[in-house]
Scaffold this motif. Structure first.
Motif, PDB file in Angstrom:
ATOM      1  N   VAL A 108      52.195 -51.348  -9.784  1.00  0.00           N
ATOM      2  CA  VAL A 108      53.635 -51.390  -9.995  1.00  0.00           C
ATOM      3  C   VAL A 108      54.176 -49.975 -10.095  1.00  0.00           C
ATOM      4  CG1 VAL A 108      53.644 -53.642 -11.147  1.00  0.00           C
ATOM      5  CG2 VAL A 108      53.421 -51.574 -12.506  1.00  0.00           C
ATOM      6  N   LYS A 109      55.421 -49.849  -9.763  1.00  0.00           N
ATOM      7  CA  LYS A 109      56.159 -48.596  -9.975  1.00  0.00           C
ATOM      8  C   LYS A 109      57.203 -48.928 -11.029  1.00  0.00           C
ATOM      9  CE  LYS A 109      58.296 -44.652  -8.544  1.00  0.00           C
ATOM     10  NZ  LYS A 109      57.775 -43.371  -8.722  1.00  0.00           N
ATOM     11  N   PRO A 110      57.055 -48.395 -12.239  1.00  0.00           N
ATOM     12  CA  PRO A 110      58.014 -48.713 -13.299  1.00  0.00           C
ATOM     13  C   PRO A 110      59.457 -48.477 -12.848  1.00  0.00           C
ATOM     14  CG  PRO A 110      56.157 -47.517 -14.203  1.00  0.00           C
ATOM     15  CD  PRO A 110      56.005 -47.486 -12.702  1.00  0.00           C
ATOM     16  N   GLY A 111      60.284 -49.485 -13.104  1.00  0.00           N
ATOM     17  CA  GLY A 111      61.684 -49.396 -12.735  1.00  0.00           C
ATOM     18  C   GLY A 111      62.000 -49.901 -11.346  1.00  0.00           C
ATOM     19  N   CYS A 112      60.995 -50.351 -10.597  1.00  0.00           N
ATOM     20  CA  CYS A 112      61.216 -50.839  -9.238  1.00  0.00           C
ATOM     21  C   CYS A 112      60.657 -52.256  -9.104  1.00  0.00           C
ATOM     22  CB  CYS A 112      60.522 -49.948  -8.216  1.00  0.00           C
ATOM     23  SG  CYS A 112      61.138 -48.257  -8.175  1.00  0.00           S
ATOM     24  N   ALA A 113      61.328 -53.073  -8.324  1.00  0.00           N
ATOM     25  CA  ALA A 113      60.861 -54.440  -8.088  1.00  0.00           C
ATOM     26  C   ALA A 113      59.597 -54.431  -7.241  1.00  0.00           C
ATOM     27  CB  ALA A 113      61.943 -55.265  -7.408  1.00  0.00           C
ATOM     28  N   ARG A 114      59.536 -53.539  -6.287  1.00  0.00           N
ATOM     29  CA  ARG A 114      58.363 -53.388  -5.419  1.00  0.00           C
ATOM     30  C   ARG A 114      58.015 -51.913  -5.320  1.00  0.00           C
ATOM     31  NH1 ARG A 114      57.605 -57.772  -1.277  1.00  0.00           N
ATOM     32  NH2 ARG A 114      58.944 -59.449  -1.964  1.00  0.00           N
ATOM     33  N   VAL A 115      56.798 -51.651  -4.929  1.00  0.00           N
ATOM     34  CA  VAL A 115      56.380 -50.257  -4.743  1.00  0.00           C
ATOM     35  C   VAL A 115      57.086 -49.733  -3.493  1.00  0.00           C
ATOM     36  CG1 VAL A 115      54.426 -48.730  -4.316  1.00  0.00           C
ATOM     37  CG2 VAL A 115      54.141 -50.704  -5.815  1.00  0.00           C
ATOM     38  N   PRO A 116      57.868 -48.659  -3.616  1.00  0.00           N
ATOM     39  CA  PRO A 116      58.558 -48.104  -2.449  1.00  0.00           C
ATOM     40  C   PRO A 116      57.577 -47.533  -1.427  1.00  0.00           C
ATOM     41  CG  PRO A 116      59.514 -47.258  -4.490  1.00  0.00           C
ATOM     42  CD  PRO A 116      58.258 -47.982  -4.857  1.00  0.00           C
ATOM     43  N   PHE A 117      58.012 -47.461  -0.166  1.00  0.00           N
ATOM     44  CA  PHE A 117      57.166 -46.966   0.914  1.00  0.00           C
ATOM     45  C   PHE A 117      56.643 -45.569   0.615  1.00  0.00           C
ATOM     46  CE2 PHE A 117      56.534 -44.559   4.807  1.00  0.00           C
ATOM     47  CZ  PHE A 117      55.645 -45.369   5.489  1.00  0.00           C
ATOM     48  N   ARG A 118      57.530 -44.669   0.211  1.00  0.00           N
ATOM     49  CA  ARG A 118      57.107 -43.286  -0.067  1.00  0.00           C
ATOM     50  C   ARG A 118      56.064 -43.228  -1.171  1.00  0.00           C
ATOM     51  NH1 ARG A 118      62.257 -39.239   0.139  1.00  0.00           N
ATOM     52  NH2 ARG A 118      61.756 -38.513   2.223  1.00  0.00           N
ATOM     53  N   THR A 119      56.249 -44.045  -2.187  1.00  0.00           N
ATOM     54  CA  THR A 119      55.308 -44.070  -3.306  1.00  0.00           C
ATOM     55  C   THR A 119      53.959 -44.614  -2.845  1.00  0.00           C
ATOM     56  OG1 THR A 119      57.133 -44.377  -4.837  1.00  0.00           O
ATOM     57  CG2 THR A 119      54.935 -44.913  -5.650  1.00  0.00           C
ATOM     58  N   ALA A 120      53.991 -45.668  -2.017  1.00  0.00           N
ATOM     59  CA  ALA A 120      52.741 -46.229  -1.492  1.00  0.00           C
ATOM     60  C   ALA A 120      52.010 -45.205  -0.623  1.00  0.00           C
ATOM     61  CB  ALA A 120      53.022 -47.502  -0.702  1.00  0.00           C
ATOM     62  N   ALA A 121      52.758 -44.478   0.202  1.00  0.00           N
ATOM     63  CA  ALA A 121      52.144 -43.453   1.055  1.00  0.00           C
ATOM     64  C   ALA A 121      51.546 -42.331   0.206  1.00  0.00           C
ATOM     65  CB  ALA A 121      53.180 -42.893   2.027  1.00  0.00           C
ATOM     66  N   LEU A 122      52.281 -41.907  -0.820  1.00  0.00           N
ATOM     67  CA  LEU A 122      51.773 -40.860  -1.707  1.00  0.00           C
ATOM     68  C   LEU A 122      50.525 -41.334  -2.445  1.00  0.00           C
ATOM     69  CD1 LEU A 122      52.104 -38.063  -3.007  1.00  0.00           C
ATOM     70  CD2 LEU A 122      53.607 -39.138  -4.698  1.00  0.00           C
ATOM     71  N   ARG A 123      50.550 -42.569  -2.926  1.00  0.00           N
ATOM     72  CA  ARG A 123      49.389 -43.121  -3.641  1.00  0.00           C
ATOM     73  C   ARG A 123      48.179 -43.188  -2.718  1.00  0.00           C
ATOM     74  NH1 ARG A 123      46.667 -47.978  -5.313  1.00  0.00           N
ATOM     75  NH2 ARG A 123      46.161 -47.828  -7.519  1.00  0.00           N
ATOM     76  N   PHE A 124      48.396 -43.586  -1.461  1.00  0.00           N
ATOM     77  CA  PHE A 124      47.293 -43.650  -0.502  1.00  0.00           C
ATOM     78  C   PHE A 124      46.694 -42.270  -0.277  1.00  0.00           C
ATOM     79  CE2 PHE A 124      45.691 -43.322   3.847  1.00  0.00           C
ATOM     80  CZ  PHE A 124      44.687 -44.272   3.805  1.00  0.00           C
ATOM     81  N   LEU A 125      47.539 -41.277  -0.087  1.00  0.00           N
ATOM     82  CA  LEU A 125      47.037 -39.920   0.148  1.00  0.00           C
ATOM     83  C   LEU A 125      46.309 -39.366  -1.080  1.00  0.00           C
ATOM     84  CD1 LEU A 125      50.016 -38.375   2.136  1.00  0.00           C
ATOM     85  CD2 LEU A 125      47.770 -39.051   3.019  1.00  0.00           C
ATOM     86  N   LEU A 126      46.879 -39.599  -2.257  1.00  0.00           N
ATOM     87  CA  LEU A 126      46.252 -39.100  -3.477  1.00  0.00           C
ATOM     88  C   LEU A 126      44.943 -39.827  -3.797  1.00  0.00           C
ATOM     89  CD1 LEU A 126      49.421 -38.659  -5.704  1.00  0.00           C
ATOM     90  CD2 LEU A 126      48.008 -36.837  -4.707  1.00  0.00           C
TER      91      LEU A 126
END
Length: 188
Positions: A108-126
């Motif tokens: 989850v991304k606190p404060g968001c209903a779904r994980v945003p695309f940018r956040t998912a991409a950043l999480r994948f890279l990290l």
């Protein structure tokens, strides 16, 4: 209280899953244990292997199993994109992959209903932090033996897993840096 209420309004699918305390406030969301998360990752590896095998078969069919150097390098890029697509689509769509769903873990991304695309991409890279140090060690020291490579990966994975021990919420480093968190879902 206002921030929690606002986060619940922005993330409606989390609202029914959260238990409430006697005061009517949402109970804190549980973080899955490190053991549960690593076990889910091992299961994820098996599922990802199946996805990658299907992707390789499709790539070989489309390229007529070309052995040209461009086709070989193209397969590496293609597999990276397939892997990114698999994880990112799962995280954005439902918050979990099949392995995470089996082990009742959700991103989850606190404060968001779904994980945003940018956040998912950043999480994948990290998340490559699990493997990148081992890959660099193998490259720098020219390790080619299976045992040497396995040892490098085990040390790298263990080191990355310990990052959760130093986090106040027991989140892995890539989740902390991406602004996401893993939560433990109750039994249905």
């Amino acid at each position: 209280m206002q921030a929690t209420k606002q986060a619940t309004e922005q993330a409606p699918e989390l609202a029914p899953k959260q238990a409430t305390t006697q005061a009517g406030r949402p109970a804190p969301v549980a973080t899955p244990s490190i053991r549960r998360r690593v076990t889910a990752m091992l299961y994820e590896g098996l599922l990802l292997l199946a996805v990658e095998m299907f992707a390789v078969a499709l790539y070989m069919l489309v390229t007529w199993n070309s052995q040209h150097p461009v086709a070989k390098e193209g397969m590496k890029v293609y597999l990276l994109l397939v892997t990114a697509g698999y994880f990112m689509w799962s995280w954005i769509d439902s918050g979990h992959t099949l392995a995470m769903k089996t082990w009742r873990i959700k991103v989850v991304k606190p404060g968001c209903a779904r994980v945003p695309f940018r956040t998912a991409a950043l999480r994948f890279l990290l998340a490559w932090g699990w493997f990148l140090p081992a890959l660099l060690v193998c490259w720098a020291f020219e390790l080619h033996g299976k045992g040497q490579i396995a040892a490098a990966f085990l040390v790298g994975i263990a080191a990355w897993a310990t990052t959760a021990l130093f986090d106040k919420d027991r989140q892995f480093l890539h989740d902390r840096l991406a602004g996401t968190r893993l939560i433990f879902l109750p039994k249905p």
